[in-house]
Design a protein around this motif. Structure first.
Motif, PDB file in Angstrom:
ATOM      1  N   ARG A   1      -3.686  -8.234  -1.082  1.00  0.00           N
ATOM      2  CA  ARG A   1      -4.510  -8.168  -2.284  1.00  0.00           C
ATOM      3  C   ARG A   1      -5.966  -8.298  -1.854  1.00  0.00           C
ATOM      4  O   ARG A   1      -6.277  -9.053  -0.938  1.00  0.00           O
ATOM      5  N   PRO A   2      -6.867  -7.570  -2.527  1.00  0.00           N
ATOM      6  CA  PRO A   2      -8.275  -7.703  -2.154  1.00  0.00           C
ATOM      7  C   PRO A   2      -8.770  -9.111  -2.429  1.00  0.00           C
ATOM      8  O   PRO A   2      -8.397  -9.723  -3.416  1.00  0.00           O
TER       9      PRO A   2
ATOM     10  N   ARG B   1       0.865  -1.176   0.000  1.00  0.00           N
ATOM     11  CA  ARG B   1       0.000   0.000   0.000  1.00  0.00           C
ATOM     12  C   ARG B   1       0.902   1.227   0.000  1.00  0.00           C
ATOM     13  O   ARG B   1       1.854   1.306   0.775  1.00  0.00           O
TER      14      ARG B   1
ATOM     15  N   PHE C   1      -2.440   3.933  -3.525  1.00  0.00           N
ATOM     16  CA  PHE C   1      -2.312   2.830  -4.470  1.00  0.00           C
ATOM     17  C   PHE C   1      -2.224   1.501  -3.734  1.00  0.00           C
ATOM     18  O   PHE C   1      -1.628   1.419  -2.656  1.00  0.00           O
ATOM     19  N   LEU C   2      -2.752   0.463  -4.345  1.00  0.00           N
ATOM     20  CA  LEU C   2      -2.440  -0.912  -3.981  1.00  0.00           C
ATOM     21  C   LEU C   2      -1.571  -1.407  -5.120  1.00  0.00           C
ATOM     22  O   LEU C   2      -1.984  -1.368  -6.289  1.00  0.00           O
TER      23      LEU C   2
ATOM     24  N   ILE D   1      -0.009  -1.291 -10.683  1.00  0.00           N
ATOM     25  CA  ILE D   1      -1.068  -0.651  -9.901  1.00  0.00           C
ATOM     26  C   ILE D   1      -2.298  -1.550  -9.987  1.00  0.00           C
ATOM     27  O   ILE D   1      -2.862  -1.749 -11.054  1.00  0.00           O
ATOM     28  N   VAL D   2      -2.703  -2.087  -8.842  1.00  0.00           N
ATOM     29  CA  VAL D   2      -3.874  -2.958  -8.772  1.00  0.00           C
ATOM     30  C   VAL D   2      -5.134  -2.120  -8.594  1.00  0.00           C
ATOM     31  O   VAL D   2      -6.158  -2.367  -9.222  1.00  0.00           O
ATOM     32  N   SER D   3      -5.044  -1.104  -7.744  1.00  0.00           N
ATOM     33  CA  SER D   3      -6.162  -0.171  -7.555  1.00  0.00           C
ATOM     34  C   SER D   3      -5.597   1.147  -7.047  1.00  0.00           C
ATOM     35  O   SER D   3      -4.452   1.206  -6.592  1.00  0.00           O
ATOM     36  N   MET D   4      -6.414   2.178  -7.145  1.00  0.00           N
ATOM     37  CA  MET D   4      -5.971   3.488  -6.656  1.00  0.00           C
ATOM     38  C   MET D   4      -7.152   4.336  -6.239  1.00  0.00           C
ATOM     39  O   MET D   4      -8.279   4.103  -6.672  1.00  0.00           O
ATOM     40  N   GLN D   5      -6.872   5.303  -5.386  1.00  0.00           N
ATOM     41  CA  GLN D   5      -7.860   6.285  -4.959  1.00  0.00           C
ATOM     42  C   GLN D   5      -7.165   7.637  -4.888  1.00  0.00           C
ATOM     43  O   GLN D   5      -5.957   7.705  -4.638  1.00  0.00           O
TER      44      GLN D   5
ATOM     45  N   ASP E   1      -2.582  10.517  -3.359  1.00  0.00           N
ATOM     46  CA  ASP E   1      -2.873   9.357  -4.191  1.00  0.00           C
ATOM     47  C   ASP E   1      -2.588   8.110  -3.373  1.00  0.00           C
ATOM     48  O   ASP E   1      -1.508   7.970  -2.796  1.00  0.00           O
TER      49      ASP E   1
END
Length: 118
Positions: A88-89, A14, A56-57, A40-44, A54
């Motif tokens: 990981r989710p 993270r 990131f996962l 980048i697996v996901s981001m907000q 920012d």
């Protein structure tokens, strides 16, 4: 021959970094991460008074360290960088049973015919 652009299985991290809220800053951070094979697996994105944060996962190759990821993020323009191990989710199975069942031979999306009034 293996595809050199295939996603690498690796360790989840993270990452949070503050960046200036100007066009291209997120792209610069993402490009720096990609250049070092951090996927980048996901981001907000979160708005804060001094710019944006920012989050990131990431999936990183085995052997990557938090210090490595932080250094690359700073090269891309990030500041106040925080990197911690992540997970990981999980893919959760839905409790929803799916589309309604119909009699065989009839697709559940097919339009229904109404009897015409005479």
């Amino acid at each position: 021959m293996a595809d050199e652009h295939a996603p690498l299985p690796g360790v989840a991290w993270r990452l949070r970094a503050t960046v200036r809220d100007v066009p291209g800053r997120l792209a610069a951070v993402a490009a720096a991460l990609a250049a070092h094979r951090y996927d980048i697996v996901s981001m907000q994105v979160f708005a804060v008074p001094d710019g944006v944060v920012d989050g990131f996962l990431l999936s990183a190759p085995a052997g990557a360290t938090a210090a490595d990821i932080a250094a690359v993020t700073k090269l891309g323009g990030g500041k106040d960088v925080r990197v911690v191990p992540g997970r990981r989710p999980r893919v959760r199975r839905s409790a929803h049973p799916g589309p309604p069942r119909r009699s065989p031979g009839r697709h559940w999306l097919a339009p229904t015919r109404r009897a015409e009034a005479g």
